[in-house]
Design an enzyme around this catalytic site. Structure first.
Site: not given
Ligand SMILES: Cc1ncc(COP(=O)(O)O)c(C=O)c1O
Length: 397
Positions: A130, A211, A213, A246
């Site tokens: 990402w 991570d 998510a 999400k």
């Molecule tokens: C792989 C991944 N990690 C972490 C996040 C963190 O999202 P947020 O900060 O909106 O909770 C996202 C959001 O798109 C993600 O795709």
């Protein structure tokens, strides 16, 4: 003084969103931005969230500060959600949790903690990963390197190349792993591969930074947490950054947590004290609202059932769209095999088409995806999936 600043180019995703909004063609399809959508193209407030929120607003008597580590009830509930109710780390007194402003906040806190402990540490991320992992993990001064991950020939994980690279890392290297629903490829590790990784991490004394998510949007709430649960049961130290954006649909409420597993209860207390200090220096305290909602849902049987049911239907919808996309693309692109889309998990896949095809899809057919060909499967729907497959058939040679 500020006149000296260079103007930076806009974030490519924001540019893509603006181009989509400006496109007046009624057939336009948005597969760009990474939010869940229902069949009507909406990103709805989940029923349980709405109910918990209403009760919360009626009950709340103060907006006074909570604390740098956030809502203790939320933190405990998140430990149980991510680790499972019976996880050995819960009883061992070695797990600590700090509430964070979203998964991004958790990733940044984790990076800052690593830097405080070992400023020379190198964080290794998958190729690809990402895009936001790069600034989140490196802006605090840590060095970032990459390990091979995606096999574009199969659409799966290049596991031998991945483990070959990780097996050469020096001890105390940090390895960023996606628990499930790998962003951007959708290619996930199988349970057996997590077990092999565990042995490798132990043998090489590597620190996993996981991570998570998309818990619940890949194979299920427990299935998607297989990796973090396994590694936290077996290793002395693990970091887990969690996002509720999400799976609770709480994107703008900035709700997440960082779990830190340390070798001893004393080391765990020290890590949490460091995290509280780091948070004070970054933003002082996390926003309360989303965490209070998640806490209310996870600790109320009826709300929790409603949330789990809605999450199940979101996951099923994604799985059905994946199968339908493969079927439609088989008809419109008979010379290409898109079967990998159904084997991948979560919201994202690389479509695997050339850059000119991505451009043509956008400019001639009003189908928007990221420049690297990443599509958000949840942006497909009953009434646009046929059009999408026909458009791909026209640009793929
Ligand atoms: C792989 C991944 N990690 C972490 C996040 C963190 O999202 P947020 O900060 O909106 O909770 C996202 C959001 O798109 C993600 O795709």
């Amino acid at each position: 003084m500020l006149e000296l600043l260079d103007r930076l180019p806009p974030d490519p995703i924001l540019g893509l969103m603006a181009a989509f909004r400006a496109d007046s063609d009624p057939r336009k399809v948005d597969l760009g931005v990474g939010v869940y959508r229902d069949d009507a193209g909406e990103t709805p407030v989940m029923q349980a969230v709405r109910q918990a929120e209403q009760a919360l607003l009626a009950r709340q008597t103060t907006k006074s500060y909570v604390s740098a580590v956030g809502n203790a009830g939320f933190n405990a509930a998140m430990e149980r959600l991510v680790m499972g109710e019976e996880h050995p780390a819960l009883g061992a007194g070695r797990l600590r949790t700090i509430q964070a402003p979203g998964g991004c906040g958790a990733l940044r806190l984790g990076a800052e903690l690593i830097r405080a402990a070992a400023p020379e540490a190198v964080v290794h991320v998958s190729t690809p990963t990402w895009a936001n992992h790069v600034p989140l993990l490196s802006n605090c001064g840590l060095r970032l390197e990459r390990y091979p991950y995606f096999d574009s020939a199969t659409g799966g994980v290049a596991f031998d190349a991945m483990t070959g690279a990780l097996d050469r890392l020096p001890p105390r290297s940090v390895v960023l792993l996606h628990a499930s629903c790998h962003n951007p490829t959708g290619a996930d590790l199988e349970d057996g591969q997590w077990r092999e990784l565990l042995a490798l991490m132990r043998r090489r004394s590597l620190l996993p930074f996981i991570d998570i998510a998309y818990q619940g949007l890949g194979g299920g709430v427990a299935e998607d947490a297989y990796g973090p649960r396994l590694l936290c049961a077996e290793l002395p130290e693990v970091l887990v950054a969690v996002s509720c954006s999400k799976n609770f649909g709480l994107y703008r409420e900035r709700t997440g947590a960082l779990h830190v597993l340390s070798a001893t209860p004393g080391a765990a207390d020290a890590a949490l004290s460091q995290l509280a200090r780091i948070a004070r220096g970054l933003y002082s305290m996390p926003p309360d609202h989303g965490a209070a909602i998640v806490h209310a849902i996870l600790t109320d049987e009826r709300l929790r059932r409603s949330w789990a049911g809605e999450l199940d239907s979101m996951r099923l919808r994604i799985q059905q769209l994946r199968a339908a996309a493969v079927q439609r693309l088989a008809a419109t692109c008979p010379r290409r095999d898109f079967g990998f889309i159904a084997r991948q998990r979560g919201m994202f896949s690389y479509l695997g088409v050339e850059p000119h095809a991505v451009r043509e899809l956008r400019e001639r057919h009003h189908v928007y995806m990221l420049d690297d060909g990443r599509i958000n499967i949840a942006g497909l729907a009953r009434d646009n999936i046929g059009y999408f497959a026909e458009a791909v058939g026209k640009v793929v040679r």
